[in-house]
Scaffold this motif. Structure first.
Motif, PDB file in Angstrom:
ATOM      1  N   SER A  33     -46.768  -1.464  -5.570  1.00 27.25           N
ATOM      2  CA  SER A  33     -46.809  -2.921  -5.544  1.00 27.25           C
ATOM      3  C   SER A  33     -47.572  -3.420  -4.328  1.00 27.25           C
ATOM      4  O   SER A  33     -48.441  -4.275  -4.423  1.00 27.25           O
ATOM      5  N   ALA A  34     -47.246  -2.868  -3.166  1.00 28.40           N
ATOM      6  CA  ALA A  34     -47.923  -3.292  -1.941  1.00 28.40           C
ATOM      7  C   ALA A  34     -49.383  -2.872  -1.949  1.00 28.40           C
ATOM      8  O   ALA A  34     -50.266  -3.630  -1.544  1.00 28.40           O
ATOM      9  N   LEU A  35     -49.664  -1.657  -2.430  1.00 31.21           N
ATOM     10  CA  LEU A  35     -51.034  -1.159  -2.437  1.00 31.21           C
ATOM     11  C   LEU A  35     -51.897  -1.918  -3.435  1.00 31.21           C
ATOM     12  O   LEU A  35     -52.997  -2.372  -3.119  1.00 31.21           O
ATOM     13  N   TYR A  36     -51.407  -2.069  -4.660  1.00 33.75           N
ATOM     14  CA  TYR A  36     -52.197  -2.712  -5.702  1.00 33.75           C
ATOM     15  C   TYR A  36     -52.330  -4.210  -5.486  1.00 33.75           C
ATOM     16  O   TYR A  36     -53.240  -4.840  -6.025  1.00 33.75           O
ATOM     17  N   GLY A  89     -45.434  -1.855 -11.522  1.00 33.55           N
ATOM     18  CA  GLY A  89     -45.259  -2.226 -10.132  1.00 33.55           C
ATOM     19  C   GLY A  89     -46.504  -2.672  -9.409  1.00 33.55           C
ATOM     20  O   GLY A  89     -46.781  -2.217  -8.325  1.00 33.55           O
ATOM     21  N   HIS A  90     -47.317  -3.581  -9.985  1.00 36.11           N
ATOM     22  CA  HIS A  90     -48.430  -4.120  -9.218  1.00 36.11           C
ATOM     23  C   HIS A  90     -48.118  -5.521  -8.743  1.00 36.11           C
ATOM     24  O   HIS A  90     -48.974  -6.208  -8.223  1.00 36.11           O
ATOM     25  N   ASP A  91     -46.893  -5.977  -8.917  1.00 42.98           N
ATOM     26  CA  ASP A  91     -46.482  -7.301  -8.480  1.00 42.98           C
ATOM     27  C   ASP A  91     -45.586  -7.139  -7.269  1.00 42.98           C
ATOM     28  O   ASP A  91     -44.506  -6.585  -7.356  1.00 42.98           O
ATOM     29  N   GLN A 129     -57.955 -10.610  -1.597  1.00 41.63           N
ATOM     30  CA  GLN A 129     -56.900 -11.367  -0.952  1.00 41.63           C
ATOM     31  C   GLN A 129     -55.599 -10.702  -1.349  1.00 41.63           C
ATOM     32  O   GLN A 129     -55.551  -9.962  -2.320  1.00 41.63           O
ATOM     33  N   PHE A 130     -54.539 -10.943  -0.572  1.00 47.87           N
ATOM     34  CA  PHE A 130     -53.255 -10.343  -0.905  1.00 47.87           C
ATOM     35  C   PHE A 130     -52.603 -11.186  -1.992  1.00 47.87           C
ATOM     36  O   PHE A 130     -52.381 -12.370  -1.826  1.00 47.87           O
ATOM     37  N   LEU A 131     -52.314 -10.563  -3.129  1.00 44.22           N
ATOM     38  CA  LEU A 131     -51.773 -11.285  -4.274  1.00 44.22           C
ATOM     39  C   LEU A 131     -50.264 -11.177  -4.297  1.00 44.22           C
ATOM     40  O   LEU A 131     -49.716 -10.079  -4.369  1.00 44.22           O
ATOM     41  N   VAL A 145     -37.179  -5.349   2.808  1.00 43.15           N
ATOM     42  CA  VAL A 145     -38.557  -5.118   3.242  1.00 43.15           C
ATOM     43  C   VAL A 145     -39.239  -6.424   3.592  1.00 43.15           C
ATOM     44  O   VAL A 145     -39.876  -6.567   4.632  1.00 43.15           O
ATOM     45  N   LEU A 146     -39.102  -7.414   2.708  1.00 41.05           N
ATOM     46  CA  LEU A 146     -39.772  -8.687   2.952  1.00 41.05           C
ATOM     47  C   LEU A 146     -39.196  -9.414   4.150  1.00 41.05           C
ATOM     48  O   LEU A 146     -39.903 -10.084   4.892  1.00 41.05           O
TER      49      LEU A 146
END
Length: 653
Positions: free
Chosen positions: A473-476, A503-505, A481-483, A528-529
């Motif tokens: 998620s973090a990588l993709y 997990g790309h969101d 820009q960071f989506l 984490v956030l």
């Protein structure tokens, strides 16, 4: 015994990697003899980069000392910088333990120039190390160094694809160094002598834009003609993308062995034409991307090679020498995009002859489809998606694609040809209405050093799956820009088919939890956030300029992730199964905390307003209280004398 604190079902961590490796340093026992000289320093970097091509300002040097003796420390260092073998700066012996972000303190460095440097260290016994192997860096361009003009094709198209080319002649002396400095709005592909050598984006405000430096030494040969071409794409305002204006800026410097330099810049002598894309509708109303309809019959084959007849092309509109118009400032882009070609895990041929490729998981990628036997004028429809229909086709249902049109189109010419989308999307399946097509995709994300990739293995497969999901998620999500929500900005994530999500969101929604088989992943994601440091709010255009790879909503902490699924709430934590509320540990103020600003909670230092946001998000219904003004919201949130919340608050069942 300490094991009494472990509850049943707790995962036991086996290995966690991702920290800096020990490298060649040797750990000696306490009984080992002392007094050895330090080893050669390793891992030399400039601004945390191994081989930067666009260093601006004073270079910041870093290295890792090596010593075989136990308990040793660095007590001093010496740095030497050279240009073409000539010493430019020698720091001398500096008594310091600093090993990173050590600033250059010599005479001003020339722009667009290559330098080498090395370092040695001393231990606490006063013994010096050998000199490190020489490392290299190039300086970048300041705004006044470009001496090139912003150019563009004259058009009013909202989805602008433009081809630009320049043919030139190189000297006969061997090429020893060649660099292209390029900036374009919004995306570009850089071509040199028929080869695509770089792709990039510039999703930043035009008054604080970014440029790239590209090494093209291997693409150029002495003598004869050469071509540099740029294919740029501007498509207006979108989610996390300022509108700006279309335009391209380029400077090419070629150094020959005889000491001469050939410079090519963007100016009125270039030739431009419309790219071979047909007008198409928008994919949705959020991200602002357009459906790609490529017309191979209009593709000017060989346009990026010497000898192409571009007499029918037009002269560009020249905006002026940089800085010009809205393009007032550029800074070096320090990160790179990484591209990897992947094959589908399976390809199914339907009764109609249509092919459906399954890539196994959701990927942020540009589809690539090869047609070996193209037929002039034949249109091939392609559809990406996340869910399959019962008949095996890719679902176009708005619920499955969150009202996003994931279609592509390709109008064939005769013979062998390949479709490659210019803009990536998030998808798992790709349907192609051609039984002879060869399907693949190019996955893209921000480049990450392999030595710094994190991984985790534990005794619980669910924990491992959750970690892998969040890592992807973090990588993709790290792109131009960071989506924070590729569900709307780059494709769609089906809300009612969470099991298909890979997990790309980065928000890690409820679907992610079910995909990982572990509903409490909400709490993990929240942890984490919540560790992100508080950042002051900036106006939107300033946030874009300051954080070009971050979504425009940064810094937003979506602690709604901590809200537990009502049907999946963890009864072991004393939360009623129907409570439906995730909870943060109450913030505890410490000395030095400013009132109402920040507090230390379970996940570290978090702005107090975020705890309140999490509380409100967990307690209120999803659509309740919309339309209320600031005063109404303040009265509703104000605690009452009995400890309850104000009017409109939702009580626990």
């Amino acid at each position: 015994m300490r094991h009494r604190y472990l509850r049943r079902g707790t995962a036991v961590l086996a290995v966690v990697a991702g920290l800096a490796t020990a490298g060649p340093a040797v750990v000696a026992s306490t009984a080992a003899p002392r007094g050895h000289a330090p080893g050669t320093p390793v891992d030399l970097t400039v601004g945390d980069r191994d081989r930067p091509l666009n260093v601006e300002g004073a270079p910041l040097f870093g290295w890792r000392p090596v010593d075989r003796d136990p308990g040793e420390i660095q007590t001093a260092y010496q740095i030497v910088v050279r240009k073409d073998g000539e010493r430019v700066w020698d720091s001398g012996r500096v008594a310091s333990g600093s090993q990173e972000y050590v600033a250059y303190a010599g005479p001003e460095l020339a722009p667009a120039t290559g330098y080498t440097w090395t370092v040695r260290t001393w231990d606490r016994t006063g013994k010096p190390s050998p000199w490190a192997r020489q490392a290299a860096f190039d300086t970048g361009l300041r705004d006044g160094d470009w001496q090139a003009s912003w150019i563009r094709r004259t058009t009013a198209e909202a989805d602008d694809y433009t081809l630009a080319r320049k043919e030139f002649t190189l000297g006969r002396s061997p090429v020893v160094r060649a660099r292209v400095y390029i900036a374009a709005s919004h995306q570009y592909a850089l071509h040199v002598n028929g080869t695509v050598v770089d792709r990039g984006g510039a999703f930043a405000c035009p008054d604080a834009g970014y440029y790239r430096a590209v090494d093209v030494t291997r693409q150029l040969r002495a003598g004869g003609k050469a071509v540099v071409g740029v294919q740029y794409h501007w498509y207006g305002r979108g989610q996390g993308r300022p509108a700006g204006e279309p335009g391209m800026l380029l400077r090419l410097e070629v150094d020959h062995a005889d000491g001469t330099t050939r410079t090519v810049v963007s100016d009125g002598s270039w030739q431009v034409t419309r790219g071979p894309w047909l007008p198409a509708p928008k994919r949705n109303g959020d991200g602002g991307d357009y459906v790609e309809e490529f017309d191979a019959t209009a593709e000017p084959l060989g346009w990026d090679r010497p000898g192409f007849d571009a007499s029918a092309w037009q002269s560009p509109q020249v905006l002026g020498t940089h800085p010009a118009g809205v393009f007032t400032s550029l800074q070096a882009q320090e990160t790179d995009l990484e591209f990897e070609t992947v094959e589908p895990v399976s390809v199914t041929r339907l009764e109609s002859g249509t092919l459906v490729a399954d890539f196994g998981k959701v990927i942020p990628a540009a589809p690539i489809v090869r047609f070996r036997d193209g037929e002039q004028g034949r249109h091939v429809a392609m559809h990406a998606g996340y869910v399959l229909n019962p008949d095996g086709t890719v679902s176009r249902d708005s619920d499955d694609n969150q009202n996003t049109n994931l279609a592509y189109g390709h109008t064939q010419r005769d013979g062998d040809q390949t479709f490659r989308s210019f803009t990536y999307m998030g998808f798992r399946y790709l349907e192609v209405e051609d039984p002879s097509a060869e399907i693949s995709a190019v996955v893209q994300h921000t480049a990450v050093d392999d030595d710094r990739r994190a991984w985790l293995r534990s005794s619980d497969p669910g924990v491992d799956a959750a970690f892998d999901l969040m890592r992807r998620s973090a990588l993709y999500g790290s792109q131009e820009q960071f989506l924070d929500t590729p569900t709307r900005e780059k494709g769609a994530v089906p809300r009612r088919h969470g099991r298909h999500l890979a997990g790309h969101d980065v928000r890690v929604r409820r679907a992610h939890a079910h995909a990982a088989g572990d509903p409490p992943v909400h709490r993990v994601a929240g942890a984490v956030l919540a560790r992100r440091p508080a950042q002051r709010r900036l106006p939107e255009r300033r946030r874009q300029a300051r954080h070009p790879r971050l979504h425009r909503d940064v810094p937003r902490l979506d602690l709604g992730l901590l809200r537990a699924n009502r049907r999946q709430a963890d009864p072991g934590r004393g939360v009623p199964r129907d409570a439906g509320r995730g909870r943060l540990r109450a913030p505890v103020h410490r000395p030095g905390d400013r009132p109402g600003h920040a507090a230390r909670g379970r996940f570290g230092r978090v702005p107090l307003r975020h705890h309140r946001l999490a509380r409100d998000h967990a307690l209120r219904p999803r659509h309740e209280h919309r339309g209320e003004n600031r005063d109404q919201r303040a009265r509703r949130r104000r605690p009452q004398r009995d400890g309850s919340r104000g009017r409109g608050a939702r009580r626990a069942r």
